[in-house]
Design a protein around this motif. Structure first.
Motif, PDB file in Angstrom:
ATOM      1  N   GLU A  47       0.829  -1.195   0.000  1.00 31.00           N
ATOM      2  CA  GLU A  47       0.000   0.000   0.000  1.00 31.00           C
ATOM      3  C   GLU A  47       0.867   1.248   0.000  1.00 31.00           C
ATOM      4  O   GLU A  47       1.973   1.251   0.549  1.00 31.00           O
ATOM      5  N   VAL A  48       0.356   2.288  -0.642  1.00 33.69           N
ATOM      6  CA  VAL A  48       1.063   3.559  -0.701  1.00 33.69           C
ATOM      7  C   VAL A  48       0.522   4.483   0.382  1.00 33.69           C
ATOM      8  O   VAL A  48      -0.688   4.630   0.540  1.00 33.69           O
ATOM      9  N   LYS A  49       1.458   5.074   1.130  1.00 34.31           N
ATOM     10  CA  LYS A  49       1.126   6.106   2.117  1.00 34.31           C
ATOM     11  C   LYS A  49       1.994   7.304   1.761  1.00 34.31           C
ATOM     12  O   LYS A  49       3.223   7.204   1.805  1.00 34.31           O
ATOM     13  N   GLY A  50       1.346   8.403   1.391  1.00 35.87           N
ATOM     14  CA  GLY A  50       2.092   9.552   0.887  1.00 35.87           C
ATOM     15  C   GLY A  50       2.706   9.154  -0.444  1.00 35.87           C
ATOM     16  O   GLY A  50       1.996   8.713  -1.347  1.00 35.87           O
ATOM     17  N   ASP A  51       4.035   9.242  -0.541  1.00 34.73           N
ATOM     18  CA  ASP A  51       4.709   8.797  -1.762  1.00 34.73           C
ATOM     19  C   ASP A  51       5.598   7.580  -1.509  1.00 34.73           C
ATOM     20  O   ASP A  51       6.488   7.271  -2.288  1.00 34.73           O
ATOM     21  N   THR A  52       5.341   6.887  -0.390  1.00 36.08           N
ATOM     22  CA  THR A  52       6.118   5.695  -0.026  1.00 36.08           C
ATOM     23  C   THR A  52       5.261   4.446  -0.179  1.00 36.08           C
ATOM     24  O   THR A  52       4.140   4.388   0.329  1.00 36.08           O
ATOM     25  N   LEU A  53       5.804   3.464  -0.871  1.00 33.88           N
ATOM     26  CA  LEU A  53       5.148   2.160  -0.987  1.00 33.88           C
ATOM     27  C   LEU A  53       5.604   1.304   0.192  1.00 33.88           C
ATOM     28  O   LEU A  53       6.803   1.078   0.374  1.00 33.88           O
ATOM     29  N   TYR A  54       4.653   0.874   1.008  1.00 35.86           N
ATOM     30  CA  TYR A  54       4.935  -0.050   2.103  1.00 35.86           C
ATOM     31  C   TYR A  54       4.704  -1.446   1.558  1.00 35.86           C
ATOM     32  O   TYR A  54       3.588  -1.799   1.200  1.00 35.86           O
ATOM     33  N   LEU A  55       5.770  -2.209   1.493  1.00 38.80           N
ATOM     34  CA  LEU A  55       5.731  -3.531   0.891  1.00 38.80           C
ATOM     35  C   LEU A  55       6.017  -4.559   1.980  1.00 38.80           C
ATOM     36  O   LEU A  55       7.136  -4.663   2.482  1.00 38.80           O
ATOM     37  N   ASP A  56       4.969  -5.269   2.381  1.00 44.79           N
ATOM     38  CA  ASP A  56       5.087  -6.293   3.424  1.00 44.79           C
ATOM     39  C   ASP A  56       5.315  -7.645   2.736  1.00 44.79           C
ATOM     40  O   ASP A  56       4.439  -8.147   2.041  1.00 44.79           O
ATOM     41  N   LEU A  57       6.497  -8.193   2.946  1.00 46.79           N
ATOM     42  CA  LEU A  57       6.872  -9.453   2.306  1.00 46.79           C
ATOM     43  C   LEU A  57       6.944 -10.585   3.326  1.00 46.79           C
ATOM     44  O   LEU A  57       7.112 -10.347   4.528  1.00 46.79           O
TER      45      LEU A  57
END
Length: 135
Positions: A47-57
């Motif tokens: 998911e994107v928050k602001g301009d950062t993609l949070y990538l849960d692997l």
């Protein structure tokens, strides 16, 4: 070395980050390139928050990685270079099984902060600043 691919835009409409990660996990089509994402890796959430993609692997991203700082860097930047091609993403924060502040097994590359794309111009500017600091 980047690999260009044509992707049907319809495949990216619903879950673009997951789809791009799936393509990275499949590995390159060019036989001269090597796969950078460890086998067994799954995307738990993106998911994107602001301009950062949070990538849960999944934990396999760390557990199944063959290690070594060069290969670890290649893995991170294959993800960052791919995701920052999307206009809404300027950095990528990697989480493992929902947890922040993880690292590869040798702990040389940690996931504490978001990773950003380093452009050639940025490298030159940072080297110029380092050279000025050395004077």
């Amino acid at each position: 070395m980047p690999e260009g691919r044509l992707i049907d835009v319809k495949e990216l409409v619903n879950e673009p980050y997951r789809k791009l990660m799936e393509l990275l996990m499949q590995g390159p089509q060019n036989i001269g390139l090597t796969k950078t994402i460890p086998d067994g890796t799954r995307v738990n959430k993106a998911e994107v928050k602001g301009d950062t993609l949070y990538l849960d692997l999944s934990k396999e991203f760390v557990e199944n990685h063959e290690g070594g700082e060069t290969k670890e860097s290649a893995t991170i930047y294959s993800i960052v270079n791919t995701m920052t091609n999307l206009t809404e993403v300027n950095s990528v924060k990697i989480l493992i099984e929902g947890e922040e502040n993880k690292a590869f097994k040798d702990e040389k590359i940690k996931f504490d902060d978001p990773f950003v794309l380093i452009k050639e111009k940025d490298k030159e500017n940072s080297q110029d600043k380092e050279n000025l600091n050395d004077v």
